[in-house]
Design a protein around this motif. Sequence first.
Motif, mmCIF file in Angstrom:
data_model
loop_
_atom_site.group_PDB
_atom_site.id
_atom_site.type_symbol
_atom_site.label_atom_id
_atom_site.label_comp_id
_atom_site.label_asym_id
_atom_site.label_seq_id
_atom_site.Cartn_x
_atom_site.Cartn_y
_atom_site.Cartn_z
ATOM 1 N N HIS A 163 -11.726 -1.526 -1.169
ATOM 2 C CA HIS A 163 -10.646 -0.729 -0.576
ATOM 3 C C HIS A 163 -10.623 0.668 -1.190
ATOM 4 O O HIS A 163 -11.005 0.851 -2.351
ATOM 5 C CB HIS A 163 -9.284 -1.390 -0.833
ATOM 6 N N VAL A 164 -10.152 1.620 -0.413
ATOM 7 C CA VAL A 164 -9.928 2.981 -0.917
ATOM 8 C C VAL A 164 -8.623 3.491 -0.308
ATOM 9 O O VAL A 164 -8.239 3.050 0.768
ATOM 10 C CB VAL A 164 -11.091 3.947 -0.549
ATOM 11 N N PRO A 236 -1.874 4.606 0.101
ATOM 12 C CA PRO A 236 -1.930 4.530 -1.362
ATOM 13 C C PRO A 236 -1.192 3.308 -1.920
ATOM 14 O O PRO A 236 -1.663 2.682 -2.878
ATOM 15 C CB PRO A 236 -1.269 5.840 -1.810
ATOM 16 N N GLU A 237 -0.056 2.922 -1.303
ATOM 17 C CA GLU A 237 0.715 1.771 -1.810
ATOM 18 C C GLU A 237 -0.065 0.470 -1.594
ATOM 19 O O GLU A 237 -0.150 -0.371 -2.492
ATOM 20 C CB GLU A 237 2.078 1.656 -1.101
ATOM 21 N N GLU A 238 -0.626 0.325 -0.382
ATOM 22 C CA GLU A 238 -1.412 -0.884 -0.088
ATOM 23 C C GLU A 238 -2.613 -0.981 -1.032
ATOM 24 O O GLU A 238 -2.960 -2.056 -1.520
ATOM 25 C CB GLU A 238 -1.934 -0.845 1.360
ATOM 26 N N TYR A 239 -3.217 0.180 -1.281
ATOM 27 C CA TYR A 239 -4.391 0.210 -2.156
ATOM 28 C C TYR A 239 -4.012 -0.235 -3.564
ATOM 29 O O TYR A 239 -4.694 -1.069 -4.184
ATOM 30 C CB TYR A 239 -4.984 1.625 -2.174
ATOM 31 N N ARG A 240 -2.918 0.308 -4.093
ATOM 32 C CA ARG A 240 -2.469 -0.037 -5.451
ATOM 33 C C ARG A 240 -2.178 -1.539 -5.542
ATOM 34 O O ARG A 240 -2.560 -2.217 -6.488
ATOM 35 C CB ARG A 240 -1.212 0.804 -5.769
ATOM 36 N N ALA A 241 -1.509 -2.086 -4.495
ATOM 37 C CA ALA A 241 -1.183 -3.516 -4.485
ATOM 38 C C ALA A 241 -2.461 -4.354 -4.463
ATOM 39 O O ALA A 241 -2.575 -5.358 -5.181
ATOM 40 C CB ALA A 241 -0.319 -3.841 -3.267
ATOM 41 N N GLN A 248 -5.423 -8.896 -11.432
ATOM 42 C CA GLN A 248 -4.712 -10.029 -12.040
ATOM 43 C C GLN A 248 -5.474 -11.331 -11.792
ATOM 44 O O GLN A 248 -5.649 -12.146 -12.702
ATOM 45 C CB GLN A 248 -3.306 -10.115 -11.444
ATOM 46 N N THR A 249 -5.960 -11.518 -10.548
ATOM 47 C CA THR A 249 -6.714 -12.726 -10.218
ATOM 48 C C THR A 249 -7.949 -12.835 -11.110
ATOM 49 O O THR A 249 -8.273 -13.900 -11.631
ATOM 50 C CB THR A 249 -7.158 -12.678 -8.735
#
Length: 268
Positions: A163-164, A236-241, A248-249
């Motif tokens: 993702h970017v 940007p928010e979707e990317y950060r999430a 974490q995984t």
Amino acid sequence: MTGNYGWGLPIEASTFAHEMDSSLILVHISMVVIFVLWGLFFAYCLVRYRSRPGHNAVYPHHSAKHALGSFVPDVIVLAFEIWLIFIFGMPIWAHIKDSFPKPEDSTHIRITAQQFAWNVHYPGPDGKFGRTDPSLVDSTNPIGLDPKDPASADDLVVVNDFHVPLGKPILVDLTSQDVIHSFFVPEFRIKQDAVPGMMIPVWVEPTLKGQFELVCSQLCGVGHYRMIGHVKVDSPEEYRAWYNGLKQTQQEAQVKAAAAAVAAQPWE
Ligand code: CUA
């Protein structure tokens, strides 16, 4: 995906895609015009000067004026082609190849091609790529990232699907582990060979959210046809999430693997 392709060029999904297309379309249209005009001229000559009884070929000495006149179409075509290359085409190419964005203003990633996958390395929030070493490469560590290097701690490595974020340029350092591959995202109008032993930078600024195919466009072995990745352009928010979730995984998997290794040790 299929919506990105039709009868013509794929959709334009980067800032320079339209410039690339305009030069491509201009070259094709002008070549069609030149081809048709020359074709008509040849057809005219074939009919006008065909062999007929009572007509002999004559070779009059041309005047300087005649000679000049016959050069005029050539000079027009030459001037157009010089304009096309030096005034129109080269600035577009120079913009893509010379004006690189600053790494701190970009999403900076490394992509290591291998038979037959794309390994994508993110430096994480610290902006530093962890050390890599070919001797550490194995099936769980495709780029040989050194876990002992502190800069590796927040790094993320994914294979094929990455993702970017939208809204800033993507700076990619391209290399290869084995043979020459070629990084090609048609919607971005970007194509660059990935060469072993070289780190070649390319950049692109996406303009559309969506998922695009990253295909290998250099015949690189029997699995060349299946060397396909996907680049997903997020907000940007979707990317950060996505980044945090995946990180974490991966960390949980590492902790589990470490715990399993400890559990498997015989009691002393
Ligand atoms: Cu890699 Cu074709």
